[in-house]
Scaffold this motif. Structure first.
Motif, PDB file in Angstrom:
ATOM      1  N   ARG A  97     -32.955 -10.669  12.897  1.00  0.00           N
ATOM      2  CA  ARG A  97     -32.108 -10.287  13.818  1.00  0.00           C
ATOM      3  C   ARG A  97     -30.636 -10.558  13.787  1.00  0.00           C
ATOM      4  O   ARG A  97     -29.607  -9.817  13.523  1.00  0.00           O
ATOM      5  N   ARG A 101     -27.341  -8.289  12.358  1.00  0.00           N
ATOM      6  CA  ARG A 101     -25.879  -8.328  13.204  1.00  0.00           C
ATOM      7  C   ARG A 101     -24.703  -8.774  12.533  1.00  0.00           C
ATOM      8  O   ARG A 101     -23.860  -8.015  12.654  1.00  0.00           O
ATOM      9  N   VAL A 104     -23.845  -6.209   9.800  1.00  0.00           N
ATOM     10  CA  VAL A 104     -23.374  -4.807  10.229  1.00  0.00           C
ATOM     11  C   VAL A 104     -21.968  -5.053  10.878  1.00  0.00           C
ATOM     12  O   VAL A 104     -20.997  -4.232  10.446  1.00  0.00           O
ATOM     13  N   LEU A 105     -21.645  -6.206  11.583  1.00  0.00           N
ATOM     14  CA  LEU A 105     -20.176  -6.520  11.883  1.00  0.00           C
ATOM     15  C   LEU A 105     -19.516  -6.807  10.979  1.00  0.00           C
ATOM     16  O   LEU A 105     -18.151  -6.262  11.069  1.00  0.00           O
ATOM     17  N   VAL A 108     -17.806  -3.546   9.406  1.00  0.00           N
ATOM     18  CA  VAL A 108     -17.078  -2.664  10.540  1.00  0.00           C
ATOM     19  C   VAL A 108     -15.518  -2.586   9.925  1.00  0.00           C
ATOM     20  O   VAL A 108     -14.981  -1.725   9.631  1.00  0.00           O
ATOM     21  N   PRO A 109     -14.692  -3.842   9.780  1.00  0.00           N
ATOM     22  CA  PRO A 109     -13.497  -3.799   9.294  1.00  0.00           C
ATOM     23  C   PRO A 109     -13.375  -2.986   7.778  1.00  0.00           C
ATOM     24  O   PRO A 109     -12.377  -2.342   7.750  1.00  0.00           O
ATOM     25  N   PHE A 141     -28.021   3.227  10.351  1.00  0.00           N
ATOM     26  CA  PHE A 141     -28.069   1.964  11.364  1.00  0.00           C
ATOM     27  C   PHE A 141     -28.238   2.313  12.578  1.00  0.00           C
ATOM     28  O   PHE A 141     -29.003   1.738  13.309  1.00  0.00           O
ATOM     29  N   VAL A 142     -27.560   3.449  13.029  1.00  0.00           N
ATOM     30  CA  VAL A 142     -27.724   3.737  14.316  1.00  0.00           C
ATOM     31  C   VAL A 142     -29.218   4.525  14.771  1.00  0.00           C
ATOM     32  O   VAL A 142     -29.730   4.067  15.669  1.00  0.00           O
ATOM     33  N   MET A 145     -31.461   1.179  15.193  1.00  0.00           N
ATOM     34  CA  MET A 145     -31.166   0.376  16.307  1.00  0.00           C
ATOM     35  C   MET A 145     -31.769   1.255  17.488  1.00  0.00           C
ATOM     36  O   MET A 145     -32.492   0.612  18.348  1.00  0.00           O
TER      37      MET A 145
ATOM     38  N   PRO B   6     -31.034  -4.424  20.411  1.00  0.00           N
ATOM     39  CA  PRO B   6     -30.480  -3.472  19.409  1.00  0.00           C
ATOM     40  C   PRO B   6     -29.434  -2.456  19.705  1.00  0.00           C
ATOM     41  O   PRO B   6     -28.619  -2.139  19.301  1.00  0.00           O
ATOM     42  N   THR B   9     -26.422  -4.327  20.015  1.00  0.00           N
ATOM     43  CA  THR B   9     -25.867  -4.740  18.564  1.00  0.00           C
ATOM     44  C   THR B   9     -25.171  -3.327  18.385  1.00  0.00           C
ATOM     45  O   THR B   9     -23.835  -3.321  17.802  1.00  0.00           O
ATOM     46  N   LEU B  10     -25.481  -2.127  18.679  1.00  0.00           N
ATOM     47  CA  LEU B  10     -25.020  -0.985  18.690  1.00  0.00           C
ATOM     48  C   LEU B  10     -23.542  -0.951  19.270  1.00  0.00           C
ATOM     49  O   LEU B  10     -22.533  -0.715  18.815  1.00  0.00           O
ATOM     50  N   VAL B  13     -21.030  -3.169  17.534  1.00  0.00           N
ATOM     51  CA  VAL B  13     -20.429  -2.660  16.548  1.00  0.00           C
ATOM     52  C   VAL B  13     -19.413  -1.420  17.100  1.00  0.00           C
ATOM     53  O   VAL B  13     -18.431  -1.582  16.487  1.00  0.00           O
ATOM     54  N   LEU B  16     -16.494  -3.236  18.348  1.00  0.00           N
ATOM     55  CA  LEU B  16     -15.443  -3.866  17.197  1.00  0.00           C
ATOM     56  C   LEU B  16     -14.781  -2.721  16.355  1.00  0.00           C
ATOM     57  O   LEU B  16     -13.492  -2.573  16.204  1.00  0.00           O
ATOM     58  N   LEU B  20     -10.646  -2.217  16.219  1.00  0.00           N
ATOM     59  CA  LEU B  20      -9.828  -2.337  15.027  1.00  0.00           C
ATOM     60  C   LEU B  20      -9.164  -0.723  14.793  1.00  0.00           C
ATOM     61  O   LEU B  20      -8.089  -0.874  14.346  1.00  0.00           O
TER      62      LEU B  20
END
Lengths: 188, 227
Positions: A97, A101, A104-105, A108-109, A141-142, A145, B6, B9-10, B13, B16, B20
């Motif tokens: 898990r 997390r 994927v974070l 993002v940048p 990914f979406v 989740m 989850p 988590t979404l 994301v 963030l 940004l």
């Protein structure tokens, strides 16, 4: 993207409305990102990350971290599914898990920079594949989740989606970081 | 718990990514209103949920008045010749007197105004652009001139040449004016001298001491300042 649609059709009879919904939303996210990347006026500007020689090398390293964590994802998932025999310590699911997390974070940048500063491009094969994989990755990914948050989805669906997410990230990493390191050297 | 994890988590994301995006937008010299926006962004960025699908928000960016065009012209007393090329909000320019003074500049087009400077920031061009002409002010080495440049159709425009002559990097800038006349400077080892003649119809024909020069026509999207 055609691939997902095909899966969707073939598996629909199993009565998995939740899976279908997750996939539809996932595909919508993929298409949405692609359309935004295409329409948005590329800015050729973004923040630089402290400590790196250039924005590009920062991106390459962040993506590499994400890829390594994604390998952890695959291995921990295999343990959870009993692929390493009965050895399945209780912390594996937590590892899965949290590595996911963080992975994927970390992406993002990188993705925001790609989208904001560069946009969807198709000038050469590498760039086209990378752009497509980027849209695909976030869509899957979406979907995954969303799938995780539902009960009664087909047992095969999570590994398949997880595999697609991993495949997407691997393609992204190969077409960006590996390309960057092989052309510019291992620069920080 | 298992079911909301989850989704959280979404959400993380999404938040963030949105933060940004907003931060980039706030810091972008092309879109930036004054800096204070950057402070408020994190707080503001939290509520919106779908991050990646935020619509393009075209109006926030002052769209360049001219998408892609080149200009060539001179100062009133013909002291300096200038060529400016703009493309997709980016601008490059070359200013020279054909003898000793030259400057390569880069900058941006915001709306109808264009602002450029050289790498040291000692030379600047500040003006306006539209479909027909660009006018404004050139500042080189603490002296300023007004300029008047007309939209240039090829072969009129800006050209750059590069060659390594006996181990010394040579760089040439040419401005070809609408009437076909040209002004240029060749610099090597920090020494400037008049450029060899350029035939815009045969860019590959330029030689310096017998060494072929690689000549390219410069567009607004090109880089002319070494980084």
């Amino acid at each position: 993207m055609t691939e997902t649609v095909r899966i969707q059709r073939r598996r629909e009879p199993s009565g998995a409305g939740g899976l279908l919904l997750a996939l539809v939303i996932g595909v919508a996210v993929s298409v949405g990102i692609g359309v935004y990347g295409q329409l948005h006026q590329a800015a050729f500007f973004a923040f630089n990350v402290a400590g790196f020689s250039s924005g590009t090398s920062a991106k390459a390293w962040l993506a590499t971290i994400a890829f390594l964590l994604a390998v952890v994802q695959v291995i921990s998932a295999m343990i959870m599914y009993g692929r390493f025999g009965s050895w399945s310590p209780p912390w594996v699911s937590g590892l899965h898990r949290w590595s996911g997390r963080i992975a994927v974070l970390v992406t993002v940048p990188v993705a925001v920079h790609c989208l904001y500063a560069l946009g969807f491009q198709h000038g050469e094969p590498r760039v086209l594949v990378h752009s497509l994989a980027g849209c695909f990755f976030y869509g899957m990914f979406v979907a995954k989740m969303l799938l995780l948050s539902r009960k009664n989805v087909p047992g095969w669906s999570l590994p398949v989606l997880g595999g697609l997410v991993f495949t997407g990230l691997t393609v992204l990493w190969l077409t960006s970081s590996v390309w960057f390191f092989s052309t510019s050297g291992l620069t920080f | 718990m298992k079911r909301t994890g989850p989704l959280l988590t979404l959400l993380a994301v999404a938040v963030l990514g949105a933060a940004l995006f907003v931060a980039n937008r706030a810091g972008d010299p092309a879109t930036a209103p004054p800096a204070p926006a950057a402070q408020a962004t994190n707080a503001e960025a939290a509520p919106p949920q779908p991050p990646a699908e935020v619509p393009p928000e075209v109006p926030a960016e002052p769209a360049p008045a001219v998408e892609k065009l080149a200009y060539a012209g001179q100062t009133p007393g013909k002291e300096l010749t200038i060529a400016i090329a703009v493309e997709a909000g980016k601008a490059v320019a070359y200013v020279c007197d054909g003898k000793k003074i030259e400057a390569w500049l880069e900058g941006e087009v915001k709306g109808s105004s264009v602002e450029l400077k050289n790498s040291a920031g000692t030379s600047t061009v500040s003006g306006t652009v539209d479909e027909k002409k660009s006018t404004g002010t050139i500042t080189v080495a603490d002296k300023s001139w007004s300029y008047d440049a007309k939209a240039a159709t090829p072969p009129s425009g800006l050209y750059e040449g590069r060659a390594d002559v006996q181990g010394v990097a040579n760089r040439v800038g040419w401005i070809v004016l609408e009437d076909g006349s040209q002004v240029g400077i060749r610099s090597a080892n920090g020494v400037a001298q008049p450029a060899p003649p350029l035939n815009p119809a045969d860019l590959g024909a330029v030689r310096i001491d017998g060494v072929p020069v690689t000549v390219t026509a410069i567009d607004g999207g090109d880089k002319v300042i070494k980084r």
